[in-house]
Design an enzyme around this catalytic site. Structure first.
Site, PDB file in Angstrom:
ATOM      1  N   GLY A 179       3.444  -0.723   8.742  1.00 34.15           N
ATOM      2  CA  GLY A 179       4.769  -0.375   8.228  1.00 34.15           C
ATOM      3  C   GLY A 179       4.650  -0.259   6.730  1.00 34.15           C
ATOM      4  O   GLY A 179       4.439  -1.263   6.052  1.00 34.15           O
ATOM      5  N   HIS A 180       4.696   0.953   6.209  1.00 30.82           N
ATOM      6  CA  HIS A 180       4.489   1.181   4.778  1.00 30.82           C
ATOM      7  C   HIS A 180       5.810   1.610   4.146  1.00 30.82           C
ATOM      8  O   HIS A 180       6.341   2.673   4.466  1.00 30.82           O
ATOM      9  CB  HIS A 180       3.396   2.241   4.570  1.00 30.82           C
ATOM     10  CG  HIS A 180       2.051   1.806   5.094  1.00 30.82           C
ATOM     11  ND1 HIS A 180       0.940   2.599   5.087  1.00 30.82           N
ATOM     12  CD2 HIS A 180       1.649   0.612   5.624  1.00 30.82           C
ATOM     13  CE1 HIS A 180      -0.094   1.932   5.590  1.00 30.82           C
ATOM     14  NE2 HIS A 180       0.320   0.731   5.930  1.00 30.82           N
ATOM     15  N   THR A 181       6.327   0.758   3.275  1.00 31.03           N
ATOM     16  CA  THR A 181       7.664   0.971   2.733  1.00 31.03           C
ATOM     17  C   THR A 181       7.610   1.738   1.412  1.00 31.03           C
ATOM     18  O   THR A 181       6.826   1.399   0.526  1.00 31.03           O
ATOM     19  CB  THR A 181       8.343  -0.394   2.479  1.00 31.03           C
ATOM     20  OG1 THR A 181       8.129  -1.224   3.613  1.00 31.03           O
ATOM     21  CG2 THR A 181       9.827  -0.233   2.206  1.00 31.03           C
ATOM     22  N   GLN A 220      -3.098  -2.045   7.386  1.00 35.32           N
ATOM     23  CA  GLN A 220      -3.468  -3.465   7.477  1.00 35.32           C
ATOM     24  C   GLN A 220      -4.192  -3.921   6.192  1.00 35.32           C
ATOM     25  O   GLN A 220      -3.921  -3.375   5.137  1.00 35.32           O
ATOM     26  CB  GLN A 220      -4.317  -3.726   8.724  1.00 35.32           C
ATOM     27  CG  GLN A 220      -3.549  -3.629  10.035  1.00 35.32           C
ATOM     28  CD  GLN A 220      -3.341  -2.218  10.540  1.00 35.32           C
ATOM     29  OE1 GLN A 220      -4.267  -1.450  10.617  1.00 35.32           O
ATOM     30  NE2 GLN A 220      -2.124  -1.871  10.907  1.00 35.32           N
ATOM     31  N   LYS A 224       0.830  -1.215   0.000  1.00 34.98           N
ATOM     32  CA  LYS A 224       0.000   0.000   0.000  1.00 34.98           C
ATOM     33  C   LYS A 224       0.864   1.265   0.000  1.00 34.98           C
ATOM     34  O   LYS A 224       0.553   2.241  -0.658  1.00 34.98           O
ATOM     35  CB  LYS A 224      -0.909   0.022   1.246  1.00 34.98           C
ATOM     36  CG  LYS A 224      -1.893  -1.123   1.307  1.00 34.98           C
ATOM     37  CD  LYS A 224      -2.663  -1.137   2.618  1.00 34.98           C
ATOM     38  CE  LYS A 224      -1.816  -1.426   3.828  1.00 34.98           C
ATOM     39  NZ  LYS A 224      -1.233  -2.776   3.892  1.00 34.98           N
ATOM     40  N   LYS A 241       4.530  -7.010  -6.627  1.00 29.32           N
ATOM     41  CA  LYS A 241       5.481  -8.120  -6.469  1.00 29.32           C
ATOM     42  C   LYS A 241       5.372  -9.188  -7.554  1.00 29.32           C
ATOM     43  O   LYS A 241       5.657 -10.369  -7.308  1.00 29.32           O
ATOM     44  CB  LYS A 241       5.343  -8.734  -5.059  1.00 29.32           C
ATOM     45  CG  LYS A 241       5.531  -7.681  -3.968  1.00 29.32           C
ATOM     46  CD  LYS A 241       5.850  -8.239  -2.625  1.00 29.32           C
ATOM     47  CE  LYS A 241       7.291  -8.068  -2.273  1.00 29.32           C
ATOM     48  NZ  LYS A 241       7.618  -8.176  -0.849  1.00 29.32           N
TER      49      LYS A 241
END
Ligand code: GDP
Ligand code: IMO
Ligand code: MG
Length: 438
Positions: A40-42, A223, A16, A330
């Site tokens: 945790g948004h990378t 989430q 996201k 991905k």
């Protein structure tokens, strides 16, 4: 101008952050509506890697504004740390970050209680992120929580904290035989309040005024659908509304303000923590995918459980969220995969099952039905346009789209910002063009 929700269609970590970062170049605001620093948004670009936990990813785009809504639970120390980390990287949030005065505050005793509650569950533990998220939402719903507006009122805050703490301590001693720690709490939080005061405002008023002025807004979920408190694999879920409906309640904007919903899914499935996972791979296969996809939690570093794409789950996510456009991330992780399995149906004790089970025990008797698709065994990671996709990769995406009856609006073939493309003619392309035009 478009206001669109970016929602996780699986168990979180779908990418996201990357998607919001990509779109945020064209949108005025990004706004988080739920969760806390369990997220945790990378985002990776120009050799920089950021993992944002509370601040929406749009903040990384110069001049763009970021909102933390009332539905988020805020650990003031985590937020200050995030502001400082961004400042060290040369990103100044002053005048661009807005935090809701109604957002609930996380205290260290929430983490203490979570730890004790998880230990008490033994083998049935949820596998939480240990950030105090659940206990903070518990206090919110029990109407004993303290909010950002309370934190900032130095005249009344110490007494309110003392009162709340007394109750929490009694509960903890009764339930877990543990006293809670409050040493230095009031002064520590008074100092944090001063660090955050400038950012706190009525963000519902701010966002509604922005929408009235024709500003474009990305509503950033944390989430994923299957971790949603109402619609996920309860009780193995988080404590907030991660689905699209949470954007309205968590930000104080009405449903008719929202133009559409973008769901984000990986080309396969992952999950962190305990709970059902019908398409989970056996250990060896999972390890291979985990290594290729670098599937380790962005927040806790825990290895993510890995499995095949689950179209039953995605169909459910499309329904619950009203997903208009699906982002597949991905894809590159399958670049060396000769054959790809996709779950197209569930059997429950041998009988076909169309709906997602409500009761967690039912998952123990579910057998996924798979279709095998051929892999492409060619690199996609350096592609920046859809035309260059190997035929089998296009077939894989078309299969997903046909099965779900939803367009694939964006494809991601690498963690970097530019390994992303939006096929022309899609709804997502139209929203982007509309946001850019303005
Ligand atoms: P979020 O929580 O949904 O924002 O996702 P996370 O950031 O927790 O996890 C996604 C991970 O996948 C991060 O490490 C991203 O850098 C990475 N990622 C995102 N998109 C892609 C992609 O298309 N290919 C690869 N290889 N990695 C990606
Ligand atoms: P993002 O936004 C993946 C999981 C935890 C645990 C359960 C409950 O990065 O996608 P909690 O600490 O919320 O009470 O834990 O939810 N979980 C996540 N899994 N991505 C996340 O966020 C998650 N946030 C919570 O692992 O199983
Ligand atoms: Mg994540």
């Amino acid at each position: 101008m478009p206001a669109i929700v970016i929602v996780g269609a699986q168990w979180g970590d779908e990418g996201k952050g990357k998607v919001v970062d990509y779109l945020a170049a064209s949108f005025d605001y990004s706004a988080r509506y739920g969760g806390g620093h369990n997220a945790g948004h990378t985002v990776i670009f120009d050799g920089h890697r950021f993992v944002l936990q509370l601040i929406p990813c749009g903040i990384l785009r110069p001049g763009k504004r970021a909102v933390i809504g009332a539905g988020v639970v805020v650990d003031p120390a985590a937020l200050v740390a995030e502001v400082d980390t961004l400042a060290q990287a040369g990103i100044d949030v002053t005048g661009r970050l807005f935090v809701s005065n109604r957002a609930h505050v996380i205290f260290p005793y929430h983490r203490q209680i979570e730890k004790a509650a998880e230990a008490a569950r033994g083998a049935a533990k949820i596998g939480t992120t240990s950030r105090g998220i659940g206990p903070s939402y518990e206090d919110k719903m029990a109407r004993r929580g303290l909010r950002m507006c309370d934190l900032l009122d130095s005249a009344t805050f110490p007494a309110k904290l003392a009162e709340t703490f007394k109750e929490k301590d009694a509960i903890s001693r009764g339930a877990f035989g543990q006293s809670l720690d409050s040493a230095g709490l009031a002064s520590q939080y008074a100092a944090l309040a001063e660090r955050l005061r400038a950012y706190v405002t009525d963000t519902a008023v701010l966002l509604n005024a922005a929408l009235d002025e024709g500003r474009s807004v990305l509503l950033e979920a944390a989430q994923g659908t299957m971790l949603d408190i109402d619609h996920g694999t309860y009780p193995y879920v988080t404590s907030s509304s991660c689905t699209a409906g949470g954007a309205c309640t968590g930000l104080g904007i009405a449903p008719q303000r929202i133009d559409g919903v973008v769901g984000v899914t990986k080309a396969y499935t992952t999950r962190v923590g305990s709970g059902p996972f019908p398409t989970e791979m056996p250990d060896l296969e999972a390890k291979e995918l985990r290594d290729r996809g670098k599937e380790y939690g962005a927040v806790t570093g825990r290895p993510r459980r890995c499995g095949w794409l689950d179209l039953v789950m995605l169909r459910y996510a499309v329904m619950i969220n009203g997903i208009n456009s699906l982002v597949v991330t991905k894809l590159d992780v399958f670049d060396t995969q000769p054959e790809i399995q996709v779950c197209t149906g569930y059997r429950y004790k041998g009988t076909p099952l169309r709906e997602m089970p409500a009761q967690v025990e039912m998952f123990e008797h579910i057998t996924p039905e798979y279709k095998t698709l051929r892999g492409w065994c060619a690199p996609t990671s350096s592609l920046h346009e859809g035309q260059g996709l190997p035929a089998a990769a296009s077939d894989y995406l078309k299969f997903i789209s046909d099965q779900l009856q939803v367009e694939i609006g964006m494809i991601s073939t690498g963690p970097e910002r530019d390994a992303t493309f939006v096929p022309p003619g899609t709804q997502l392309a139209a929203w982007l063009a509309e946001a850019v035009r303005h």
